[in-house]
Design an enzyme around this catalytic site. Structure first.
Site, mmCIF file in Angstrom:
data_model
loop_
_atom_site.group_PDB
_atom_site.id
_atom_site.type_symbol
_atom_site.label_atom_id
_atom_site.label_comp_id
_atom_site.label_asym_id
_atom_site.label_seq_id
_atom_site.Cartn_x
_atom_site.Cartn_y
_atom_site.Cartn_z
ATOM 1 N N ILE A 62 -12.639 3.670 14.583
ATOM 2 C CA ILE A 62 -13.721 4.169 15.446
ATOM 3 C C ILE A 62 -14.831 3.125 15.581
ATOM 4 O O ILE A 62 -15.301 2.834 16.680
ATOM 5 C CB ILE A 62 -14.265 5.500 14.883
ATOM 6 C CG1 ILE A 62 -13.167 6.569 14.948
ATOM 7 C CG2 ILE A 62 -15.525 5.943 15.610
ATOM 8 C CD1 ILE A 62 -13.510 7.886 14.265
ATOM 9 N N GLY A 63 -15.234 2.535 14.474
ATOM 10 C CA GLY A 63 -16.301 1.533 14.507
ATOM 11 C C GLY A 63 -15.918 0.316 15.332
ATOM 12 O O GLY A 63 -16.747 -0.275 16.028
ATOM 13 N N GLU A 64 -14.632 -0.062 15.265
ATOM 14 C CA GLU A 64 -14.202 -1.260 15.971
ATOM 15 C C GLU A 64 -13.956 -1.001 17.454
ATOM 16 O O GLU A 64 -14.081 -1.908 18.268
ATOM 17 C CB GLU A 64 -12.911 -1.811 15.334
ATOM 18 C CG GLU A 64 -13.143 -2.393 13.951
ATOM 19 C CD GLU A 64 -11.848 -2.774 13.235
ATOM 20 O OE1 GLU A 64 -10.899 -3.222 13.900
ATOM 21 O OE2 GLU A 64 -11.789 -2.603 12.000
ATOM 22 N N LYS A 82 3.233 0.808 3.213
ATOM 23 C CA LYS A 82 2.837 -0.227 4.171
ATOM 24 C C LYS A 82 2.927 -1.560 3.452
ATOM 25 O O LYS A 82 2.557 -1.648 2.287
ATOM 26 C CB LYS A 82 1.385 -0.012 4.620
ATOM 27 C CG LYS A 82 1.208 1.068 5.629
ATOM 28 C CD LYS A 82 -0.202 0.955 6.243
ATOM 29 C CE LYS A 82 -0.718 2.330 6.566
ATOM 30 N NZ LYS A 82 -2.152 2.473 6.540
ATOM 31 N N ASN A 116 0.873 -1.171 0.000
ATOM 32 C CA ASN A 116 0.000 0.000 0.000
ATOM 33 C C ASN A 116 0.912 1.223 0.000
ATOM 34 O O ASN A 116 1.415 1.647 1.043
ATOM 35 C CB ASN A 116 -0.892 -0.042 1.251
ATOM 36 C CG ASN A 116 -1.839 1.148 1.313
ATOM 37 O OD1 ASN A 116 -1.772 2.060 0.487
ATOM 38 N ND2 ASN A 116 -2.715 1.133 2.297
ATOM 39 N N ARG A 141 -10.079 9.538 20.438
ATOM 40 C CA ARG A 141 -9.867 9.249 21.870
ATOM 41 C C ARG A 141 -9.614 10.536 22.655
ATOM 42 O O ARG A 141 -10.163 10.748 23.731
ATOM 43 C CB ARG A 141 -8.683 8.288 22.042
ATOM 44 C CG ARG A 141 -9.040 6.868 21.664
ATOM 45 C CD ARG A 141 -7.824 6.023 21.475
ATOM 46 N NE ARG A 141 -7.082 6.453 20.289
ATOM 47 C CZ ARG A 141 -6.182 5.719 19.674
ATOM 48 N NH1 ARG A 141 -5.874 4.528 20.129
ATOM 49 N NH2 ARG A 141 -5.575 6.168 18.601
ATOM 50 N N HIS A 171 -12.982 3.036 -0.310
ATOM 51 C CA HIS A 171 -13.035 2.044 0.780
ATOM 52 C C HIS A 171 -13.732 0.763 0.327
ATOM 53 O O HIS A 171 -14.219 -0.006 1.168
ATOM 54 C CB HIS A 171 -13.826 2.569 2.002
ATOM 55 C CG HIS A 171 -13.108 3.583 2.837
ATOM 56 N ND1 HIS A 171 -13.790 4.556 3.523
ATOM 57 C CD2 HIS A 171 -11.804 3.777 3.104
ATOM 58 C CE1 HIS A 171 -12.930 5.304 4.190
ATOM 59 N NE2 HIS A 171 -11.703 4.863 3.930
ATOM 60 N N ARG A 196 -2.492 -2.128 -3.536
ATOM 61 C CA ARG A 196 -3.694 -1.334 -3.342
ATOM 62 C C ARG A 196 -3.615 -0.134 -4.280
ATOM 63 O O ARG A 196 -2.622 0.592 -4.289
ATOM 64 C CB ARG A 196 -3.768 -0.843 -1.904
ATOM 65 C CG ARG A 196 -4.943 0.058 -1.709
ATOM 66 C CD ARG A 196 -4.946 0.709 -0.370
ATOM 67 N NE ARG A 196 -6.141 1.524 -0.271
ATOM 68 C CZ ARG A 196 -6.205 2.624 0.446
ATOM 69 N NH1 ARG A 196 -5.163 3.042 1.115
ATOM 70 N NH2 ARG A 196 -7.314 3.303 0.497
ATOM 71 N N ASP A 206 -7.782 12.667 16.563
ATOM 72 C CA ASP A 206 -7.852 11.415 17.321
ATOM 73 C C ASP A 206 -9.103 11.436 18.198
ATOM 74 O O ASP A 206 -9.207 12.229 19.139
ATOM 75 C CB ASP A 206 -6.586 11.251 18.173
ATOM 76 C CG ASP A 206 -6.518 9.866 18.810
ATOM 77 O OD1 ASP A 206 -7.591 9.251 19.040
ATOM 78 O OD2 ASP A 206 -5.404 9.391 19.073
ATOM 79 N N LEU A 247 -15.484 3.519 9.669
ATOM 80 C CA LEU A 247 -15.217 4.766 10.391
ATOM 81 C C LEU A 247 -13.777 4.757 10.897
ATOM 82 O O LEU A 247 -13.482 4.195 11.953
ATOM 83 C CB LEU A 247 -16.193 4.918 11.557
ATOM 84 C CG LEU A 247 -17.683 4.745 11.217
ATOM 85 C CD1 LEU A 247 -18.540 4.791 12.478
ATOM 86 C CD2 LEU A 247 -18.138 5.814 10.225
ATOM 87 N N GLY A 248 -12.892 5.320 10.119
ATOM 88 C CA GLY A 248 -11.493 5.460 10.536
ATOM 89 C C GLY A 248 -11.135 6.921 10.404
ATOM 90 O O GLY A 248 -11.991 7.784 10.618
ATOM 91 N N GLU A 282 -8.231 -5.117 5.084
ATOM 92 C CA GLU A 282 -8.111 -4.841 3.658
ATOM 93 C C GLU A 282 -6.951 -5.610 3.028
ATOM 94 O O GLU A 282 -7.031 -6.044 1.887
ATOM 95 C CB GLU A 282 -7.948 -3.331 3.443
ATOM 96 C CG GLU A 282 -9.235 -2.574 3.755
ATOM 97 C CD GLU A 282 -9.032 -1.091 3.948
ATOM 98 O OE1 GLU A 282 -9.220 -0.341 2.987
ATOM 99 O OE2 GLU A 282 -8.680 -0.684 5.072
HETATM 100 P P1 ADP Z 1 -7.224 4.896 9.082
HETATM 101 O O1 ADP Z 1 -8.440 5.346 8.370
HETATM 102 O O2 ADP Z 1 -6.107 5.885 9.036
HETATM 103 O O3 ADP Z 1 -6.832 3.478 8.827
HETATM 104 P P2 ADP Z 1 -8.170 3.863 11.612
HETATM 105 O O4 ADP Z 1 -9.136 2.957 10.981
HETATM 106 O O5 ADP Z 1 -7.014 3.290 12.355
HETATM 107 O O6 ADP Z 1 -7.647 4.973 10.621
HETATM 108 O O7 ADP Z 1 -9.007 4.787 12.617
HETATM 109 C C1 ADP Z 1 -8.440 5.870 13.282
HETATM 110 C C2 ADP Z 1 -9.467 6.482 14.209
HETATM 111 O O8 ADP Z 1 -9.923 5.519 15.148
HETATM 112 C C3 ADP Z 1 -8.925 7.643 15.023
HETATM 113 O O9 ADP Z 1 -9.860 8.690 15.035
HETATM 114 C C4 ADP Z 1 -8.803 7.047 16.401
HETATM 115 O O10 ADP Z 1 -8.942 8.037 17.377
HETATM 116 C C5 ADP Z 1 -9.954 6.095 16.436
HETATM 117 N N1 ADP Z 1 -9.802 5.121 17.513
HETATM 118 C C6 ADP Z 1 -8.929 4.101 17.601
HETATM 119 N N2 ADP Z 1 -9.087 3.438 18.783
HETATM 120 C C7 ADP Z 1 -10.087 4.057 19.446
HETATM 121 C C8 ADP Z 1 -10.723 3.871 20.739
HETATM 122 N N3 ADP Z 1 -10.345 2.891 21.554
HETATM 123 N N4 ADP Z 1 -11.721 4.704 21.064
HETATM 124 C C9 ADP Z 1 -12.089 5.692 20.249
HETATM 125 N N5 ADP Z 1 -11.541 5.925 19.046
HETATM 126 C C10 ADP Z 1 -10.549 5.138 18.650
#
Ligand code: ADP
Length: 583
Positions: free
Chosen positions: A301-303, A14, A7, A254, A151, A62, A252, A180-181, A358
């Protein structure tokens, strides 16, 4: 087989070495600060060093944008490279980096196949109504403006994982998948196909993201351009908006959640706007699909964010989505447990947290493409029958339309054993127009079904969903008029999913199974065409024949007696939903 998945981003590379059959990740890494001194060639050399002599059977790349052309993964040759270069204007940051990675990897590993897997591919064949911007059509055609969506690899992977988890064929499920990332997008996955997604021409459209605004009105963009200039507007919408722009605390979640807990009003607003937009899309996509079986959450975020999942899924009970607070709080997904159901036991719609992967999907697609090259083309041609619009009736409908106790009068037998065209005709009435003298096919069935073409659908003024015969639940309403009465059907109007009837012996010979989706090529005429998404239906009762409607026949300029050839038989397995080309 071990697949090296690359990627290549604008300043990073990556990589993972993956065994697609077991899903095992053998190694992974990230090389940063590419550009200047450190070239992609040097980065690839580092990757090969890290492999320490492990064999690589194929490389999966990718690629963000495949334009309109790539609906599937492809083996990379010079012509494919040129095609990826052609769409650089659509992804000016991503595609050049992907191309640089491809060039460096092809030079370093010239003797293995390289395969491109596109973020856009899953969405390319979204219905026209979903992919078209309502602007002057001549302008959009000249400039190639349409909604593409991104995506796709993730939406495809998690929807397949969800179907496998639910132990149901993906061809029976309607899902909203939320990735949701840092980037965020939603997809309406109907019967395994993307029928709507939130990103558009660019990944700036749709949901609120880490630093991207997602949807804003076009008027707002015009105003910003006037106030700030185009470049600064670009930077504002792409880099200084979204969670970061709203909260003022970076992207972020968090950090933002902690600040919100301490009373920071901007942080709270950021969270609320993010959740609101995602909720809105779930409702909208359920409407697009005419129903909902599962909501799937993935991405960082979703996970991981229990709070965001709760905010997104609250108060959706009217749709059948009811969250179980404890399950949500306890949900942890990882390699060993990639799917967790957080819906309440009694909920009609499942809410699933799915760990996206992915790289694994890219590795699987790469393996599938490599294997496909060994495919032996099925030898015998498939007869094609063209179905004019027609109606199937049940007993009750027959009573209303033609009189109590009346029977169909067979006029001629159809090729499928036991089926016949009858003398009886009805008028099909939609809100906009009428189709007169539509033939009724016999024998009577368990439920009424009206099969029309896209042209008919337009004339009637209703959206007929594409369905396989018999799957009329939540299809479109329609009115039938017969000589003895009128019948209002709540559902039953469909546009038939093109399909091939096969006897089990045929299926064996072609190496396909019931429920597979295949491609059939029609050649030798004035308008050669490959029909994709052709559903295979196998039964002892069937004779080998492909059924298409009149629009489809016209597109390929076919008349009766035509035949087609099965292309590279492949299989969408119920278990994985993944396309596995057969040897
Ligand atoms: P990318 O789209 O760059 O691959 P990711 O899928 O890793 O990104 O998602 C990044 C987002 O997920 C960031 O906003 C991060 O703050 C959020 N995130 C990761 N872990 C947590 C958590 N435990 N609680 C809340 N948000 C989280």
């Amino acid at each position: 087989m071990h697949v090296l998945v690359l990627n290549a981003g604008s300043s990073s590379l990556k990589y993972q070495l993956v065994d697609p059959s077991s899903g095992t990740r053998l190694l992974q890494g990230l090389i940063e600060e590419i550009g200047g001194e450190r070239t992609y060639e040097a980065a690839i050399a580092e990757v090969l060093g890290h492999l320490e002599g492990r064999a690589v059977a194929a490389v999966g790349h990718r690629v963000v944008h495949g334009g309109e052309r790539f609906v599937d993964a492809v083996e990379i040759d010079d012509e494919v490279v040129a095609a990826i270069r052609e769409v650089v204007p659509l992804a000016p940051l991503h595609n050049p980096a992907n191309l640089a990675g491809i060039a460096a990897a092809r030079a370093a590993l010239p003797n293995v196949p390289h395969v491109a897997v596109f973020d856009t591919a899953f969405h390319v064949r979204m219905p026209r109504r979903a992919r078209t911007y309502a602007i002057d059509l001549e302008v959009s055609e000249r400039l190639g403006l349409r909604r593409f969506g991104f995506h796709g690899t993730s939406h495809r992977y998690v929807s397949a994982q969800a179907a496998a988890f639910l132990e149901r064929p993906i061809a029976e499920l309607r899902m909203v998948t939320l990735h949701l990332g840092n980037g965020a997008s939603a997809c309406a996955v109907e019967w395994g196909h993307s029928v709507e997604t939130s990103m558009g021409l660019t990944p700036l459209e749709g949901l609120v993201m880490g630093t991207r605004s997602g949807d804003v009105g076009p008027g707002l963009v015009l105003r910003l351009c006037r106030e700030l200039g185009v470049e600064e507007t670009d930077t504002l919408l792409n880099r200084k908006s979204g969670l970061a722009g709203l909260s003022g605390l970076g992207n972020d979640l968090r950090v933002i959640q902690r600040a919100a807990a301490e009373g920071d009003d901007r942080a709270r607003l950021a969270i609320n706007v993010f959740a609101h937009r995602a909720r809105k899309v779930i409702g909208a996509y359920a409407a697009v699909m005419g129903g909902l079986d599962a909501v799937v959450l993935t991405g960082g975020i979703g996970e991981h964010s229990v709070d965001m999942r709760r905010r997104i899924l609250q108060r959706l009970d009217f749709l059948g989505v009811t969250l179980d607070e404890d399950r949500n709080a306890d949900a942890r997904v990882d390699h060993d447990r990639p799917v967790v159901d957080i819906a309440a036991e009694h909920a009609r719609v499942r809410a699933l947290v799915v760990a996206t992967n992915e790289e694994l999907q890219i590795a699987r697609d790469t393996e599938a493409v490599v294997r496909a090259h060994k495919v032996v083309k099925a030898p015998s041609p498939i007869p094609i029958a063209i179905s004019a619009r027609h109606v199937h009736l049940d007993r009750a409908a027959m009573d209303v339309l033609f009189g109590v106790g009346s029977d169909l009068t067979p006029s001629r037998p159809l090729s499928q054993p036991g089926q016949f065209a009858s003398e009886e005709r009805v008028t099909v009435v939609g809100p906009r127009g009428r189709l007169e003298r539509v033939r009724v096919l016999g024998p009577l069935r368990k439920a009424c079904q009206v099969e029309v073409s896209r042209t008919d659908e337009f004339l009637l003024g209703v959206d007929a969903p594409i369905r396989q015969s018999g799957q009329t639940a939540d299809s479109a309403p329609v009115v039938l008029e017969g000589p003895k009465g009128t019948l209002q059907l709540k559902e039953g109007l469909i546009c038939a999913w093109r399909h091939i009837h096969m006897h089990p012996d045929d299926a064996l010979a072609f190496g396909v199974s019931d429920g597979d989706e295949v491609e059939v090529a029609v050649t030798g005429g004035p308008r050669d065409l490959v029909f994709g998404d052709v559903l295979v239906r196998v039964s002892e009762k069937y004779a080998l024949e492909m059924h298409i409607d009149t629009d489809e026949a016209n597109a390929a300029e076919l008349s009766s007696g035509a035949s087609g050839e099965l292309q590279e038989p492949y299989r969408a397995t119920a278990a994985t939903g993944l396309i596995e080309r057969r040897r």
